[in-house]
Design a protein around this motif. Structure first.
Motif, PDB file in Angstrom:
ATOM      1  N   TYR A 167       2.149  48.358  32.000  1.00 55.06           N
ATOM      2  CA  TYR A 167       2.512  48.127  33.396  1.00 55.06           C
ATOM      3  C   TYR A 167       1.681  48.971  34.360  1.00 55.06           C
ATOM      4  N   SER A 168       1.307  50.176  33.950  1.00 56.81           N
ATOM      5  CA  SER A 168       0.426  51.000  34.789  1.00 56.81           C
ATOM      6  C   SER A 168      -0.895  50.274  35.028  1.00 56.81           C
ATOM      7  N   GLU A 169      -1.437  49.717  33.958  1.00 60.42           N
ATOM      8  CA  GLU A 169      -2.714  48.994  34.062  1.00 60.42           C
ATOM      9  C   GLU A 169      -2.566  47.756  34.953  1.00 60.42           C
ATOM     10  N   GLU A 170      -1.501  46.992  34.747  1.00 61.45           N
ATOM     11  CA  GLU A 170      -1.271  45.788  35.559  1.00 61.45           C
ATOM     12  C   GLU A 170      -1.185  46.139  37.051  1.00 61.45           C
ATOM     13  N   ILE A 171      -0.497  47.230  37.358  1.00 63.25           N
ATOM     14  CA  ILE A 171      -0.318  47.638  38.757  1.00 63.25           C
ATOM     15  C   ILE A 171      -1.620  48.176  39.326  1.00 63.25           C
ATOM     16  N   ARG A 172      -2.267  49.058  38.604  1.00 60.43           N
ATOM     17  CA  ARG A 172      -3.498  49.681  39.116  1.00 60.43           C
ATOM     18  C   ARG A 172      -4.641  48.677  39.277  1.00 60.43           C
ATOM     19  N   GLN A 173      -4.644  47.626  38.468  1.00 62.90           N
ATOM     20  CA  GLN A 173      -5.689  46.619  38.577  1.00 62.90           C
ATOM     21  C   GLN A 173      -5.325  45.513  39.572  1.00 62.90           C
ATOM     22  N   GLY A 174      -4.154  45.649  40.189  1.00 65.24           N
ATOM     23  CA  GLY A 174      -3.770  44.698  41.228  1.00 65.24           C
ATOM     24  C   GLY A 174      -3.194  43.388  40.733  1.00 65.24           C
ATOM     25  N   ARG A 175      -2.925  43.291  39.445  1.00 68.15           N
ATOM     26  CA  ARG A 175      -2.328  42.060  38.923  1.00 68.15           C
ATOM     27  C   ARG A 175      -0.845  41.983  39.270  1.00 68.15           C
ATOM     28  N   LEU A 176      -0.230  43.141  39.496  1.00 67.30           N
ATOM     29  CA  LEU A 176       1.143  43.212  39.999  1.00 67.30           C
ATOM     30  C   LEU A 176       1.068  43.920  41.345  1.00 67.30           C
ATOM     31  N   VAL A 177       1.467  43.236  42.395  1.00 64.65           N
ATOM     32  CA  VAL A 177       1.341  43.797  43.742  1.00 64.65           C
ATOM     33  C   VAL A 177       2.670  44.368  44.225  1.00 64.65           C
ATOM     34  N   ALA A 178       2.596  45.152  45.300  1.00 67.46           N
ATOM     35  CA  ALA A 178       3.777  45.791  45.876  1.00 67.46           C
ATOM     36  C   ALA A 178       4.877  44.771  46.119  1.00 67.46           C
ATOM     37  N   GLY A 179       6.083  45.129  45.711  1.00 69.11           N
ATOM     38  CA  GLY A 179       7.242  44.274  45.906  1.00 69.11           C
ATOM     39  C   GLY A 179       7.522  43.321  44.764  1.00 69.11           C
ATOM     40  N   THR A 180       6.593  43.200  43.816  1.00 71.44           N
ATOM     41  CA  THR A 180       6.802  42.317  42.678  1.00 71.44           C
ATOM     42  C   THR A 180       7.939  42.854  41.815  1.00 71.44           C
ATOM     43  N   LYS A 181       8.874  41.981  41.464  1.00 72.23           N
ATOM     44  CA  LYS A 181      10.007  42.379  40.627  1.00 72.23           C
ATOM     45  C   LYS A 181       9.570  42.366  39.169  1.00 72.23           C
ATOM     46  N   LEU A 182       9.860  43.452  38.466  1.00 70.71           N
ATOM     47  CA  LEU A 182       9.564  43.532  37.043  1.00 70.71           C
ATOM     48  C   LEU A 182      10.643  42.797  36.256  1.00 70.71           C
ATOM     49  N   PRO A 183      10.319  42.378  35.044  1.00 72.76           N
ATOM     50  CA  PRO A 183      11.342  41.754  34.200  1.00 72.76           C
ATOM     51  C   PRO A 183      12.500  42.728  33.978  1.00 72.76           C
ATOM     52  N   GLY A 184      13.658  42.198  33.670  1.00 72.23           N
ATOM     53  CA  GLY A 184      14.831  43.020  33.426  1.00 72.23           C
ATOM     54  C   GLY A 184      14.724  43.818  32.135  1.00 72.23           C
ATOM     55  N   ILE A 185      15.624  44.773  31.988  1.00 72.99           N
ATOM     56  CA  ILE A 185      15.619  45.647  30.814  1.00 72.99           C
ATOM     57  C   ILE A 185      15.755  44.858  29.523  1.00 72.99           C
ATOM     58  N   ARG A 186      16.683  43.917  29.490  1.00 69.12           N
ATOM     59  CA  ARG A 186      16.869  43.120  28.263  1.00 69.12           C
ATOM     60  C   ARG A 186      15.628  42.293  27.950  1.00 69.12           C
ATOM     61  N   GLU A 187      15.061  41.706  28.985  1.00 66.37           N
ATOM     62  CA  GLU A 187      13.869  40.883  28.795  1.00 66.37           C
ATOM     63  C   GLU A 187      12.708  41.718  28.253  1.00 66.37           C
ATOM     64  N   LEU A 188      12.499  42.899  28.823  1.00 62.25           N
ATOM     65  CA  LEU A 188      11.434  43.779  28.337  1.00 62.25           C
ATOM     66  C   LEU A 188      11.730  44.262  26.918  1.00 62.25           C
ATOM     67  N   SER A 189      13.005  44.515  26.642  1.00 62.72           N
ATOM     68  CA  SER A 189      13.418  44.940  25.307  1.00 62.72           C
ATOM     69  C   SER A 189      13.047  43.883  24.271  1.00 62.72           C
ATOM     70  N   GLU A 190      13.318  42.626  24.590  1.00 61.52           N
ATOM     71  CA  GLU A 190      12.975  41.537  23.679  1.00 61.52           C
ATOM     72  C   GLU A 190      11.466  41.348  23.569  1.00 61.52           C
ATOM     73  N   GLU A 191      10.781  41.408  24.713  1.00 66.97           N
ATOM     74  CA  GLU A 191       9.332  41.203  24.728  1.00 66.97           C
ATOM     75  C   GLU A 191       8.599  42.236  23.871  1.00 66.97           C
ATOM     76  N   TYR A 192       9.033  43.501  23.970  1.00 69.80           N
ATOM     77  CA  TYR A 192       8.356  44.575  23.242  1.00 69.80           C
ATOM     78  C   TYR A 192       9.005  44.891  21.891  1.00 69.80           C
ATOM     79  N   GLY A 193      10.151  44.264  21.611  1.00 67.97           N
ATOM     80  CA  GLY A 193      10.827  44.509  20.348  1.00 67.97           C
ATOM     81  C   GLY A 193      11.349  45.935  20.219  1.00 67.97           C
ATOM     82  N   VAL A 194      11.879  46.459  21.322  1.00 67.61           N
ATOM     83  CA  VAL A 194      12.390  47.832  21.338  1.00 67.61           C
ATOM     84  C   VAL A 194      13.817  47.851  21.875  1.00 67.61           C
TER      85      VAL A 194
END
Length: 110
Positions: free
Chosen positions: A16-43
């Protein structure tokens, strides 16, 4: 270097640091929810929460209780510490609550 060198929460922070710093995620963009990220990363959700806390500490995101986490305004964020960013988030919440209160008070007069 072993795969254990990078903790699971660090992988999320790096991505996410890379996505933000490279401008792929801009100010105000909502990140996926905790459960969604948990499933995506398998953690576990605790791992995601730790990653989000780290991103907040770096000033890259801010969170609103019950609404989620959002990308911070990156313009000038390099010179803003986490306390300043937290104050800005609180100011935003107070302004939002004030607007809602004003709306309720106006509706009560009708």
């Amino acid at each position: 270097m072993s795969s254990e060198a990078t903790q699971p929460f660090q992988r999320i922070v790096q991505d996410y640091s890379e996505e933000i710093r490279q401008g792929r995620l801009v100010a105000g963009t909502k990140l996926p929810g905790i459960r969604e990220l948990s499933e995506e990363y398998g953690v576990a959700t605790g791992t995601v929460q730790r990653a989000l806390a780290e991103l907040r500490n770096e000033g890259l995101i801010y969170s609103h209780q019950g609404r989620g986490s959002f990308v911070s305004d990156s313009s000038g964020s390099d010179d803003q510490d986490p306390t300043t960013l937290a104050i800005k988030a609180l100011e935003s919440q107070v302004a939002e609550l004030r607007a809602r209160l004003d709306k309720l008070e106006q509706g009560g007069d009708e």
